[in-house]
Enzyme design. Sequence first.
Site, PDB file in Angstrom:
ATOM      1  CB  THR A  67      -7.863  -0.103 107.053  1.00 20.78           C
ATOM      2  OG1 THR A  67      -8.749  -0.704 107.983  1.00 20.78           O
ATOM      3  CG2 THR A  67      -8.305  -0.437 105.638  1.00 20.78           C
ATOM      4  CG  ASP A  83      -5.982  -4.284  91.875  1.00 23.42           C
ATOM      5  OD1 ASP A  83      -7.059  -4.701  92.311  1.00 23.42           O
ATOM      6  OD2 ASP A  83      -5.121  -3.756  92.593  1.00 23.42           O
ATOM      7  CD  GLU A 131      -6.144  -4.962 104.243  1.00 25.80           C
ATOM      8  OE1 GLU A 131      -6.099  -3.883 104.827  1.00 25.80           O
ATOM      9  OE2 GLU A 131      -6.080  -5.064 103.012  1.00 25.80           O
ATOM     10  CD  GLU A 132     -12.902  -5.040 105.955  1.00 29.68           C
ATOM     11  OE1 GLU A 132     -13.936  -5.372 105.372  1.00 29.68           O
ATOM     12  OE2 GLU A 132     -12.194  -4.067 105.624  1.00 29.68           O
ATOM     13  CB  SER A 133     -11.311  -4.882 102.376  1.00 28.40           C
ATOM     14  OG  SER A 133      -9.897  -4.906 102.507  1.00 28.40           O
ATOM     15  CE  LYS A 185      -6.296  -5.826  98.711  1.00 27.42           C
ATOM     16  NZ  LYS A 185      -5.922  -4.450  99.029  1.00 27.42           N
ATOM     17  NE  ARG A 216      -7.953   2.708  94.507  1.00 27.34           N
ATOM     18  CZ  ARG A 216      -8.079   1.696  95.332  1.00 27.34           C
ATOM     19  NH1 ARG A 216      -9.200   1.527  95.987  1.00 27.34           N
ATOM     20  NH2 ARG A 216      -7.122   0.825  95.473  1.00 27.34           N
ATOM     21  NE  ARG A 275     -14.943   0.386 103.462  1.00 29.10           N
ATOM     22  CZ  ARG A 275     -15.509   0.414 102.251  1.00 29.10           C
ATOM     23  NH1 ARG A 275     -16.789   0.109 102.119  1.00 29.10           N
ATOM     24  NH2 ARG A 275     -14.816   0.760 101.187  1.00 29.10           N
ATOM     25  CG  ASP A 302      -9.527  -6.883  93.207  1.00 33.70           C
ATOM     26  OD1 ASP A 302      -8.642  -7.671  92.847  1.00 33.70           O
ATOM     27  OD2 ASP A 302      -9.283  -5.800  93.788  1.00 33.70           O
ATOM     28  CB  THR A 344      -6.953   3.445 101.806  1.00 35.93           C
ATOM     29  OG1 THR A 344      -7.967   4.183 102.456  1.00 35.93           O
ATOM     30  CG2 THR A 344      -6.663   2.207 102.601  1.00 35.93           C
ATOM     31  CE  LYS A 356      -1.252  -0.460  94.960  1.00 35.69           C
ATOM     32  NZ  LYS A 356      -1.466  -1.249  96.163  1.00 35.69           N
TER      33      LYS A 356
HETATM   34  C1  G16 Z   1      -7.262  -0.878  99.595  1.00 40.60           C
HETATM   35  C2  G16 Z   1      -6.057  -1.290 100.358  1.00 40.60           C
HETATM   36  C3  G16 Z   1      -6.454  -2.347 101.362  1.00 40.60           C
HETATM   37  C4  G16 Z   1      -7.560  -1.818 102.259  1.00 40.60           C
HETATM   38  C5  G16 Z   1      -8.685  -1.277 101.441  1.00 40.60           C
HETATM   39  C6  G16 Z   1      -9.611  -0.538 102.365  1.00 40.60           C
HETATM   40  O1  G16 Z   1      -7.738  -2.008  98.922  1.00 40.60           O
HETATM   41  O2  G16 Z   1      -5.093  -1.832  99.465  1.00 40.60           O
HETATM   42  O3  G16 Z   1      -5.322  -2.709 102.078  1.00 40.60           O
HETATM   43  O4  G16 Z   1      -8.065  -2.830 103.069  1.00 40.60           O
HETATM   44  O5  G16 Z   1      -8.204  -0.370 100.481  1.00 40.60           O
HETATM   45  O6  G16 Z   1     -10.563   0.137 101.666  1.00 40.60           O
HETATM   46  P1  G16 Z   1     -11.463   1.198 102.397  1.00 40.60           P
HETATM   47  O7  G16 Z   1     -10.561   2.298 102.907  1.00 40.60           O
HETATM   48  O8  G16 Z   1     -12.414   1.641 101.337  1.00 40.60           O
HETATM   49  O9  G16 Z   1     -12.154   0.470 103.509  1.00 40.60           O
HETATM   50  P2  G16 Z   1      -7.840  -2.080  97.341  1.00 40.60           P
HETATM   51  O10 G16 Z   1      -8.114  -3.523  97.026  1.00 40.60           O
HETATM   52  O11 G16 Z   1      -9.003  -1.162  97.045  1.00 40.60           O
HETATM   53  O12 G16 Z   1      -6.523  -1.586  96.836  1.00 40.60           O
END
Ligand code: G16
Length: 543
Positions: free
Chosen positions: A344, A279, A363-365, A376, A22, A496, A277, A18, A126
């Site tokens: 997402t 970063d 985003e919900e996250s 973001k 990682r 999820r 968070d 995504t 990334k």
């Molecule tokens: C990353 C992406 C976000 C996304 C999230 C989803 O967040 O940058 O746009 O909403 O992953 O995570 P998952 O696939 O686990 O639901 P981040 O903040 O981890 O870079």
Amino acid sequence: MSSHIVATQPIAGQNAGTSGLRRKTRDFMAPHFLENYVQSIMNAIGGATGKRFVVGGDGRYFNDRAIQVILRMAAANGAAEVISGQNGLLSTPAASHLIRLNKADGGFILSASHNPAGIDADFGLKFNMGNGGPATEAVTDAILAQTQSITAYQITDAPDVDLTQIGQTELGEMQITIVDPVADHAALMAQLFDFDAIRALFDGGFRLTFDAMHAATGPYAKAIFEDTLGAPAGTVVNGTPLPDFGGGHPDPNPIWASELMDIMNAPDAPDFGAASDGDGDRNMIVGRGAYVTPSDSLAVIAANAHLVPGYAKGLSGVARSMPTSTAVDRVARAKDMPCFEVPTGWKFFGSLMDAGKVNLCGEESAGTGSDHVREKDGLWAVLMWLNILAVTGQSVADVMAQHWRTYGRNYYTRHDYEALDKDIANVLMDDLRAGLDTLPGKQFTGLEVMAADDFAYTDPVDSSHTTGQGIRVMFAGGARVVFRLSGTGTQGATLRIYLEQLETDVDRLHMEPEVALAAVIQAADQIAGLRDRTGRGGPEVKT
Ligand code: G16
């Protein structure tokens, strides 16, 4: 000093993900692993010759070592310049801004976001493009293809570059520019927000607690809230970035930011609480005894953005990721502005922002941001709220109550089943997909299914098409369940389940979410057979 070519071979398990790659930190530290990935990126973007890059990370364990490798590889691959934050530190939004400000060709961002840090925890890398945003799917697919066929990488033999001094230095032919990680981002914030109004708020005794969770935002938050806006010392807590984030899990939600939740639920709670968070791209917003879900925060910002100088002309449009609640959709409808639903991953917002179709995304996250960068931005979201509170004079609880009265409330929660066996998770999703056509018309706990699909998306700007982005089940009356596998986990599979129920009855706007959502939660279990298939009593995490 000389450069040489090192023979290598593909390492299994490098994927597009995504948000970059990682993995466990020890995987990244294994011979050739990081080098393979960096070379794959450089190959996938047509080489690095003559290019200018930004590099920086959230300060987690191995950040400094990885930067030295990237610098040596950039030099060997013929890059013209690399710009880095002092001591290798850059929050993700600050890196996005630096790429745009310096018109760089792209950036290497070292972070596993909110995942814990340390030699036995997680690391990530990334690549962001010249627009400052995460690489598009076409580029991440090309990177993935490179990782599967790589045979060699190029690296320069050289001692470590001193990253502690701001200024310019060289590595062979390549220029290295070390900048203050905070200054440019802070200057951008000053352009967007009414700092005088926020300063007056603090002068009047308004109290903020900002929890930087020992991650990247500490220096940014201190510079902006305490040094510039006059909030008292101590406003920023856990403000020193540590390589292991103090042993914590810097994911700003009520579970992982429980220290802040306790402060905000205490009798002497400050007026406003916020967290970011690892970063610095995610955010949590909480008032005195009033947690604001990321989906609601997006809707409130959309409804009030015109109160903030940088958005005074109104928004061109808004976008949300598919699993994010539809609260913002109703604000967009009321304000007659376009609203986009994308898969997402922040990368999907980039083309909409570049084309001027939207300037607010969320985003919900726990990610919210605008077209000021292409990521973001946690601090931006907090400043948005501070600016709105300063102008309206309302408390967070008042803002929410008024918002729900006007637009209705989307009760919302997310349940996560973590570290599942990958096969069990994949079979569960496959079975759901196979049964989609049979769902419409069926009743589950009194809720009638109106439609069900596997979310697919065609980008309205470049027509790129993405499929398999999560199962949506829509019920009569505005309830919805979404099933999706996480793309950012580093262990097994994370399932999820996103649960939502619209409520417009003014007498039912202040219930406990888990109570308001009880029927939807049960329906999700019945549709997917969650407990039987996972063998678990329930989800590990509810946010
Ligand atoms: C990353 C992406 C976000 C996304 C999230 C989803 O967040 O940058 O746009 O909403 O992953 O995570 P998952 O696939 O686990 O639901 P981040 O903040 O981890 O870079």
